[in-house]
Design a protein around this motif. Structure first.
Motif, PDB file in Angstrom:
ATOM      1  N   LEU A   9       0.830  -1.212   0.000  1.00 28.98           N
ATOM      2  CA  LEU A   9       0.000   0.000   0.000  1.00 28.98           C
ATOM      3  C   LEU A   9       0.864   1.262   0.000  1.00 28.98           C
ATOM      4  O   LEU A   9       0.579   2.215  -0.727  1.00 28.98           O
ATOM      5  N   ALA A  10       1.935   1.257   0.791  1.00 30.75           N
ATOM      6  CA  ALA A  10       2.811   2.431   0.814  1.00 30.75           C
ATOM      7  C   ALA A  10       3.428   2.651  -0.558  1.00 30.75           C
ATOM      8  O   ALA A  10       3.463   3.775  -1.076  1.00 30.75           O
ATOM      9  N   ALA A  11       3.892   1.564  -1.175  1.00 30.53           N
ATOM     10  CA  ALA A  11       4.545   1.716  -2.471  1.00 30.53           C
ATOM     11  C   ALA A  11       3.552   2.130  -3.552  1.00 30.53           C
ATOM     12  O   ALA A  11       3.836   3.009  -4.371  1.00 30.53           O
ATOM     13  N   ALA A  12       2.366   1.503  -3.559  1.00 37.20           N
ATOM     14  CA  ALA A  12       1.392   1.820  -4.611  1.00 37.20           C
ATOM     15  C   ALA A  12       0.816   3.215  -4.405  1.00 37.20           C
ATOM     16  O   ALA A  12       0.631   3.972  -5.369  1.00 37.20           O
TER      17      ALA A  12
ATOM     18  N   ALA B  35       1.184   6.465  -6.829  1.00 37.65           N
ATOM     19  CA  ALA B  35       0.035   7.267  -7.265  1.00 37.65           C
ATOM     20  C   ALA B  35       0.195   8.729  -6.862  1.00 37.65           C
ATOM     21  O   ALA B  35       0.024   9.642  -7.674  1.00 37.65           O
ATOM     22  N   VAL B  36       0.531   8.945  -5.611  1.00 40.70           N
ATOM     23  CA  VAL B  36       0.640  10.326  -5.133  1.00 40.70           C
ATOM     24  C   VAL B  36       1.953  10.915  -5.617  1.00 40.70           C
ATOM     25  O   VAL B  36       3.018  10.396  -5.321  1.00 40.70           O
ATOM     26  N   GLY B  37       1.853  11.989  -6.377  1.00 39.81           N
ATOM     27  CA  GLY B  37       3.082  12.572  -6.910  1.00 39.81           C
ATOM     28  C   GLY B  37       2.844  13.960  -7.436  1.00 39.81           C
ATOM     29  O   GLY B  37       1.915  14.647  -7.004  1.00 39.81           O
TER      30      GLY B  37
ATOM     31  N   LYS C 194      14.063  -3.443   0.371  1.00 40.13           N
ATOM     32  CA  LYS C 194      15.025  -2.542   1.022  1.00 40.13           C
ATOM     33  C   LYS C 194      15.030  -1.166   0.392  1.00 40.13           C
ATOM     34  O   LYS C 194      15.369  -0.174   1.031  1.00 40.13           O
ATOM     35  N   GLY C 195      14.678  -1.088  -0.900  1.00 36.90           N
ATOM     36  CA  GLY C 195      14.681   0.209  -1.557  1.00 36.90           C
ATOM     37  C   GLY C 195      13.300   0.834  -1.572  1.00 36.90           C
ATOM     38  O   GLY C 195      13.006   1.770  -0.831  1.00 36.90           O
ATOM     39  N   ILE C 196      12.430   0.256  -2.385  1.00 36.25           N
ATOM     40  CA  ILE C 196      11.136   0.876  -2.634  1.00 36.25           C
ATOM     41  C   ILE C 196      10.277   0.933  -1.373  1.00 36.25           C
ATOM     42  O   ILE C 196       9.792   1.975  -0.963  1.00 36.25           O
ATOM     43  N   GLU C 197      10.109  -0.233  -0.747  1.00 36.01           N
ATOM     44  CA  GLU C 197       9.187  -0.296   0.379  1.00 36.01           C
ATOM     45  C   GLU C 197       9.670   0.552   1.558  1.00 36.01           C
ATOM     46  O   GLU C 197       8.919   1.351   2.120  1.00 36.01           O
ATOM     47  N   ARG C 198      10.922   0.421   1.890  1.00 35.91           N
ATOM     48  CA  ARG C 198      11.423   1.126   3.068  1.00 35.91           C
ATOM     49  C   ARG C 198      11.343   2.647   2.887  1.00 35.91           C
ATOM     50  O   ARG C 198      10.943   3.374   3.787  1.00 35.91           O
ATOM     51  N   SER C 199      11.712   3.127   1.683  1.00 35.94           N
ATOM     52  CA  SER C 199      11.707   4.578   1.495  1.00 35.94           C
ATOM     53  C   SER C 199      10.285   5.130   1.466  1.00 35.94           C
ATOM     54  O   SER C 199      10.003   6.171   2.049  1.00 35.94           O
ATOM     55  N   THR C 200       9.368   4.419   0.809  1.00 35.27           N
ATOM     56  CA  THR C 200       8.006   4.965   0.727  1.00 35.27           C
ATOM     57  C   THR C 200       7.317   4.970   2.087  1.00 35.27           C
ATOM     58  O   THR C 200       6.506   5.843   2.363  1.00 35.27           O
ATOM     59  N   LYS C 201       7.664   4.010   2.938  1.00 40.41           N
ATOM     60  CA  LYS C 201       7.042   3.979   4.269  1.00 40.41           C
ATOM     61  C   LYS C 201       7.425   5.201   5.102  1.00 40.41           C
ATOM     62  O   LYS C 201       6.706   5.582   6.013  1.00 40.41           O
TER      63      LYS C 201
END
Ligand code: TRP
Length: 464
Positions: free
Chosen positions: A16-19, A23-25, A164-171
């Motif tokens: 959810l954080a990544a998606a 979306a939000v940008g 480690k990249g996408i998920e961690r940073s978006t959270k």
């Protein structure tokens, strides 16, 4: 098979954080307010909400399901579920994604430059923010540096992989963004004339609605929800079988719409409090906001102004990540190339592809006044936006709806959705998704695309 080494989100929150991050940008905070401003305010907002929830959300369900079922990138997914020739649809999506990232990164570079120059420079002491912005986007050196650095940030995160990249940073980035935006709204509502902005934004005037309004709202919905080019096929392929696709898509849509709505709530009071016009176009946030920050005095202005443009950078970053991940997943899945090298090469190529867009905002005259159609002179960047975002995404969404309904078939779609949502079959959700994908979306999206292409690109007036 390399598929066993593919990434996975660690849980539903990670997805959810990544998606939602994808979306939000800039679509929400930069594009949505200026499109709303230029297309009639509240009337646009209503049409937009319809497009997002009714037309786009079922397509999001379709994309995530295709990704999770195939466990592949967009090209691989279309091929596996529909045969070789359908792979072409995925490929068009990948090309669209590359082109979108190429200009998106330029705008992200503007936001980054504004952040740096408000916080550490003297941007807020300019005489006119309108002419400052015009000169700024025409400035080659600054833009080259900031957009290059932004691309490097994106690449470093994507190189880190899914968890480690996408998920961690978006959270981290997503909650930070919400906090900053809410704080700024509270302040903006205290300014003189703020209510005029709220009126413009929330009281509809349907006399402003034309055929073009529907097209703008529809393309904006696809862009903002990251649909129509396979970004959510890709993220769906990292999504666990235990989780509910429909409710996740609904949450992502709701989060995206909420942030866009909040961005409007922030921008329009500011625009009106400074006596600016809401129809200013792409410069809207870059021109309207610095004036307000300036009025806060040198220290507060730097703090609030810096936060706002930092927020814009965070929002953009979680989106550029998803845009880059799509071609990366394609190359790593289909050609079994190592992730890090793929990321580096693609990031460089896309940066270079973006150079004509970067130079087309005043730096190079031939690119700034590049083509003429639909009664307007367009820059190279305008052309890229028109073709690869406004047109290609609705076309991609249309083809996805047709594909899932008539080639892959709704039976298989339902089978996939049943994972993590055991009472989907026979539910009202199932009927909604099927009718939308099989009938309403193709008709509405198809009709709007045809009318707009005739009117916009061929100067042919359908309704006389
Ligand atoms: N949705 C993002 C925004 O609103 C942009 C974006 C990220 C995007 N990934 C995408 C748009 C994929 C289209 C397709 O800024």
């Amino acid at each position: 098979m390399a598929s066993t080494q593919r990434g996975k989100f660690s849980n539903r929150i990670g997805f959810l954080a990544a998606a939602a991050g994808s979306a939000v940008g800039l679509g929400n905070i930069w594009k949505f307010p200026y499109e709303t401003g230029a297309n009639g305010g509240a009337a646009f907002l209503i049409i937009y909400l319809f497009c997002a929830f009714v037309i786009a959300m079922p397509i999001m369900v379709a994309e995530i399901s295709m990704g999770r079922n195939s466990n592949l990138n967009p090209v691989g997914a279309f091929k596996k579920l529909g045969g070789k020739r359908w792979g072409l649809v995925g490929l068009i999506g990948i090309i669209a994604g590359i082109m979108i990232l190429s200009f998106y990164n330029v705008v992200a570079g503007w936001a980054f430059g504004y952040f740096v120059q408000i916080t550490f420079g003297d941007l807020l002491s300019q005489a006119s923010f309108g002419s400052y912005f015009e000169n700024y986007i025409a400035d080659v050196d600054d833009n080259l540096i900031y957009s290059f650095v932004f691309m490097v940030f994106t690449a470093v995160i994507v190189a880190g992989g899914v968890q480690k990249g996408i998920e961690r940073s978006t959270k981290i980035l997503m909650p930070a963004l919400v906090i900053i935006i809410v704080g700024l709204i509270i302040y903006s509502l205290t300014l003189p004339n703020a209510m005029k902005g709220i009126e413009f934004y929330l009281i509809p005037d349907f006399t402003k609605v034309t055929g073009g309004t529907f097209y703008k709202a529809l393309s904006q919905a696809f862009f903002s929800l990251s649909l129509g080019m396979g970004a959510l096929i890709t993220y769906g392929s990292y999504f666990s079988k235990k989780d509910n696709i429909v409710s996740s898509a609904a949450l992502v849509t709701a989060a995206d719409i909420t942030i866009a709505f909040l961005a409007g709530l922030l921008i329009f009071p500011l625009v009106f409090s400074q006596g600016l016009t809401p129809t200013a176009g792409p410069g809207l946030v870059f021109v309207a906001l610095p004036g307000v920050f300036e009025s806060m005095g040198p220290i507060m202005g730097k703090i609030f102004g810096g936060s706002f443009f930092l927020l814009l950078c965070f929002a953009a970053l979680t989106s550029t990540i998803s845009l880059l991940e799509v071609p990366v997943s394609y190359i790593t899945d289909e050609f079994k190339k190592p992730r890090k090298a793929t990321v580096a090469i693609l990031a460089i190529i896309i940066f270079i592809v973006g150079l004509p867009s970067l130079f087309s905002n005043g730096a190079v005259k031939e690119l700034t006044e590049f083509v003429h159609y639909g009664g307007e002179t367009k820059s190279f960047m305008d052309l890229v936006i028109d073709v690869f975002s406004d047109l290609a995404l609705p076309v991609g969404g249309f083809l996805t709806a047709i594909f899932v309904s008539y080639k892959w078939k709704t039976r298989n779609l339902a089978n996939e959705i049943e994972n993590g949502h055991s009472n989907f079959r026979g539910s009202i959700e199932e009927k909604f998704v099927n009718v939308m994908l099989g009938v309403i979306s193709p008709l509405v999206v198809g009709f709007i695309i045809i009318v707009t292409v005739l009117e916009k690109f061929f100067d042919y007036s359908v309704f006389g």
